[in-house]
Design an enzyme around this catalytic site. Structure first.
Site, short mmCIF file in Angstrom:
data_model
loop_
_atom_site.label_atom_id
_atom_site.label_comp_id
_atom_site.label_asym_id
_atom_site.label_seq_id
_atom_site.Cartn_x
_atom_site.Cartn_y
_atom_site.Cartn_z
N LYS A 11 48.64 39.28 38.05
CA LYS A 11 47.69 38.80 37.42
C LYS A 11 47.16 39.83 36.64
O LYS A 11 47.53 40.84 36.82
CB LYS A 11 45.81 38.68 38.11
CG LYS A 11 45.44 39.93 38.88
CD LYS A 11 45.03 40.86 37.86
CE LYS A 11 43.99 41.84 38.73
NZ LYS A 11 43.44 42.64 37.80
N ASP A 142 41.43 40.79 44.88
CA ASP A 142 41.96 40.38 44.00
C ASP A 142 43.33 39.03 44.89
O ASP A 142 43.74 38.29 44.01
CB ASP A 142 42.71 40.81 42.98
CG ASP A 142 42.17 41.33 42.08
OD1 ASP A 142 40.92 41.14 41.89
OD2 ASP A 142 42.21 42.77 41.71
#
Ligand code: C5P
Length: 308
Positions: A11, A142
């Protein structure tokens, strides 16, 4: 079933707004997550007892024991479904890494997300994505986003997600990998030290112009709105990043920022061709260890093979 393999993306944070430290030591965030096409693969197979093997990029720097985030995800999932009647016997977890370790790209969280999805399949536990996200959030901030993928707004520690309603525009990025690593807790602590204003940091807010640029699918506008509150701290700890960021902008990137807590730098290019030019020029400029071209958004963790 004899094995399940899940592919999971890295990401970027197109915005990372960080508030003051909370009582639990974490920081309240508002972030715009964006999954990109740099993938790890995680395979789980039934085994007499749990084990982890790591291969690929930076494998020697990933713990292959109980500290491994994928391993912790397996344990957390087993605990969550213990009374559900499903078989949750031992598993051998094999992680094939392409996402660099401690690089600001959430590789460890990605592996945890992949392990959750793979064990959910292997054990036929039948948990929903939402349930897996909740378990994942106990393993890392995350992990939930690595399950979801795409582009999404994250709040809280980053685990409270709202998918962004954006068109199917693909963005072309060049990642510049650094010759070194940064510790995420150390970067947050450095940010706290740099913030000397009385009363500390303000509560973070979502960047409305970034969201409208994403809704318009306008790469140039998106490039002009990239922001990361952790960047000054990452650059203070890793001063060479300043040169990398400047070089990418001088070579024509639409925008540049440190990825998460760094030290990877991400550059947005106008299209695939410009991304290739930029990647070649950056690797020739000697301002990073290596480069990769990726695109986003990409879907979150997905099963790529299951064998019986
Ligand atoms: O949740 P995760 O283990 O990925 O976080 C790693 C570290 O990053 C935490 O221990 C904390 O120091 C820092 N962090 C933070 N605030 C967040 C997310 C992470 O301070 N919202």
């Amino acid at each position: 079933m004899t094995g399940v393999t899940v592919r999971v993306p890295a990401k970027l944070n197109l915005q990372l707004a960080v508030g003051p430290p909370r009582a639990d030591g974490y920081h309240h965030l508002v972030t715009v997550f964006h999954a990109v096409s740099l993938f790890d693969q995680v395979t789980v197979e039934p085994a007499g007892r749990d084990g982890v093997t790591v291969t690929g990029e930076g494998a020697d720097r990933v713990p292959a024991d109980h500290d491994n985030l994928a391993f912790r995800a397996v344990v957390a999932l087993r605990a969550a479904v213990r009374d559900g009647g499903s078989g949750t016997a031992g598993v051998q977890v094999t992680i094939s890494k392409r996402i660099p370790v401690a690089a600001g790209l959430a590789g460890g969280s990605a592996d945890a997300a992949a392990a959750l999805m793979a064990c959910n399949e292997l054990w036929a536990t039948g948990l929903t994505q939402q349930q897996l996200c909740e378990i994942g959030a106990t393993v890392g901030s995350d992990v939930a986003f690595a399950l979801l993928g795409g582009t999404a707004v994250g709040r809280g520690r980053g685990e409270q997600l709202t998918p962004a309603l954006v068109p199917a525009t693909q963005y072309h990025w060049v990642l510049a990998f650094a010759d070194g690593q940064l510790s995420t807790p150390e970067v947050y602590a450095t940010l706290d030290r740099l913030r000397t204003a009385p009363g500390g940091a303000a509560e973070p807010g979502l960047d409305a112009p970034l969201m409208s640029a994403l809704r318009a699918g306008d790469a140039k506008l998106v490039g002009s709105r990239l922001s990361n509150d952790l960047q000054p701290a990452a650059v203070a700890l890793f001063p060479a990043l300043r040169k990398t960021l400047t070089a990418g902008l001088e070579l024509g990137a639409l925008g540049a920022l440190v990825a998460g807590s760094g030290p990877t730098c991400a550059f947005l290019a106008a299209n695939a061709e410009r991304a290739l030019d930029l990647a070649v020029a950056l690797s020739g400029a000697g301002v990073c260890r290596s480069v990769a071209r990726v695109s986003g958004p990409t879907p979150g963790a997905a099963v790529v093979s299951a064998s019986w």
